[in-house]
Design a protein around this motif. Sequence first.
Motif, PDB file in Angstrom:
ATOM      1  N   LYS A  73      35.625  46.386  47.927  1.00 52.91           N
ATOM      2  CA  LYS A  73      36.649  45.573  47.266  1.00 52.91           C
ATOM      3  C   LYS A  73      36.058  44.918  46.025  1.00 52.91           C
ATOM      4  O   LYS A  73      34.989  44.332  46.083  1.00 52.91           O
ATOM      5  CB  LYS A  73      37.185  44.507  48.219  1.00 52.91           C
ATOM      6  CG  LYS A  73      38.283  43.662  47.601  1.00 52.91           C
ATOM      7  CD  LYS A  73      38.942  42.793  48.635  1.00 52.91           C
ATOM      8  CE  LYS A  73      39.966  41.882  47.999  1.00 52.91           C
ATOM      9  NZ  LYS A  73      40.959  42.603  47.206  1.00 52.91           N
ATOM     10  N   THR A  74      36.780  45.005  44.918  1.00 54.41           N
ATOM     11  CA  THR A  74      36.297  44.415  43.673  1.00 54.41           C
ATOM     12  C   THR A  74      37.344  43.482  43.098  1.00 54.41           C
ATOM     13  O   THR A  74      38.551  43.672  43.285  1.00 54.41           O
ATOM     14  CB  THR A  74      35.976  45.501  42.625  1.00 54.41           C
ATOM     15  OG1 THR A  74      37.155  46.269  42.384  1.00 54.41           O
ATOM     16  CG2 THR A  74      34.861  46.407  43.095  1.00 54.41           C
ATOM     17  N   TYR A  75      36.874  42.468  42.386  1.00 54.67           N
ATOM     18  CA  TYR A  75      37.719  41.547  41.638  1.00 54.67           C
ATOM     19  C   TYR A  75      37.494  41.839  40.165  1.00 54.67           C
ATOM     20  O   TYR A  75      36.358  41.881  39.699  1.00 54.67           O
ATOM     21  CB  TYR A  75      37.362  40.095  41.962  1.00 54.67           C
ATOM     22  CG  TYR A  75      37.684  39.727  43.388  1.00 54.67           C
ATOM     23  CD1 TYR A  75      38.961  39.325  43.742  1.00 54.67           C
ATOM     24  CD2 TYR A  75      36.723  39.799  44.379  1.00 54.67           C
ATOM     25  CE1 TYR A  75      39.266  39.003  45.048  1.00 54.67           C
ATOM     26  CE2 TYR A  75      37.017  39.476  45.685  1.00 54.67           C
ATOM     27  CZ  TYR A  75      38.296  39.083  46.014  1.00 54.67           C
ATOM     28  OH  TYR A  75      38.598  38.767  47.301  1.00 54.67           O
ATOM     29  N   VAL A  76      38.575  42.060  39.425  1.00 52.41           N
ATOM     30  CA  VAL A  76      38.485  42.470  38.030  1.00 52.41           C
ATOM     31  C   VAL A  76      38.984  41.336  37.140  1.00 52.41           C
ATOM     32  O   VAL A  76      40.006  40.712  37.428  1.00 52.41           O
ATOM     33  CB  VAL A  76      39.327  43.744  37.789  1.00 52.41           C
ATOM     34  CG1 VAL A  76      39.260  44.167  36.342  1.00 52.41           C
ATOM     35  CG2 VAL A  76      38.865  44.859  38.696  1.00 52.41           C
ATOM     36  N   ARG A  77      38.248  41.093  36.053  1.00 46.41           N
ATOM     37  CA  ARG A  77      38.697  40.144  35.041  1.00 46.41           C
ATOM     38  C   ARG A  77      38.425  40.762  33.675  1.00 46.41           C
ATOM     39  O   ARG A  77      37.569  41.638  33.533  1.00 46.41           O
ATOM     40  CB  ARG A  77      38.019  38.793  35.199  1.00 46.41           C
ATOM     41  CG  ARG A  77      36.539  38.798  35.015  1.00 46.41           C
ATOM     42  CD  ARG A  77      35.924  37.444  35.416  1.00 46.41           C
ATOM     43  NE  ARG A  77      34.544  37.362  35.017  1.00 46.41           N
ATOM     44  CZ  ARG A  77      33.525  37.929  35.672  1.00 46.41           C
ATOM     45  NH1 ARG A  77      33.765  38.629  36.769  1.00 46.41           N
ATOM     46  NH2 ARG A  77      32.292  37.801  35.235  1.00 46.41           N
ATOM     47  N   HIS A  78      39.170  40.309  32.685  1.00 46.65           N
ATOM     48  CA  HIS A  78      39.043  40.889  31.349  1.00 46.65           C
ATOM     49  C   HIS A  78      39.148  39.779  30.315  1.00 46.65           C
ATOM     50  O   HIS A  78      39.996  38.899  30.417  1.00 46.65           O
ATOM     51  CB  HIS A  78      40.149  41.928  31.125  1.00 46.65           C
ATOM     52  CG  HIS A  78      39.858  42.866  30.003  1.00 46.65           C
ATOM     53  ND1 HIS A  78      40.014  42.511  28.688  1.00 46.65           N
ATOM     54  CD2 HIS A  78      39.412  44.142  29.997  1.00 46.65           C
ATOM     55  CE1 HIS A  78      39.679  43.526  27.919  1.00 46.65           C
ATOM     56  NE2 HIS A  78      39.312  44.534  28.695  1.00 46.65           N
ATOM     57  N   SER A  79      38.274  39.835  29.300  1.00 45.70           N
ATOM     58  CA  SER A  79      38.259  38.797  28.275  1.00 45.70           C
ATOM     59  C   SER A  79      39.314  39.021  27.213  1.00 45.70           C
ATOM     60  O   SER A  79      39.614  38.120  26.436  1.00 45.70           O
ATOM     61  CB  SER A  79      36.883  38.758  27.608  1.00 45.70           C
ATOM     62  OG  SER A  79      36.682  39.941  26.863  1.00 45.70           O
TER      63      SER A  79
END
Length: 145
Positions: A73-79
């Motif tokens: 399981k991964t948590y994704v964020r983007h700038s």
Amino acid sequence: MRTTHITKPLEVTRKWLVIDAAGQNLGRLSSQIAHILRGKHKPTFSPSVDTGDYVVVVNAEKVKVTGRKLDQKTYVRHSGHIGRRKETKLKDMLTAKPEFVLTHAVKGMLPKNNLGRQMFTKLHVYAGPEHKHQAQKPEVFELNN
């Protein structure tokens, strides 16, 4: 002729509940917390009014997951900039920010509107066994597994 009673915001009485997350399954725990935040456990539930209770969750760092979710399981964020996408595995997130894991799961189970954001403000998550809401005299809430 019977009429359906619609609860008005001034008629809502709220309680403070403490939930111990130690050893609880992440998905089941978050769905039950979302159920309480919405107020669906009360007979006065109304879908257009926030009738839920305040929830204080302690020991969020001791929540468990099944299968291979810790590695997969991964948590994704983007700038917002090109190529600035960051991924964090659940295992790393539980060590760095254990509160985020539970709040992220609960937030995804609440309505995506102003009412859901209002319900989300009644959730307080702490990594350890201590919390700062003793003045509200919270009751211990036992979850049904």
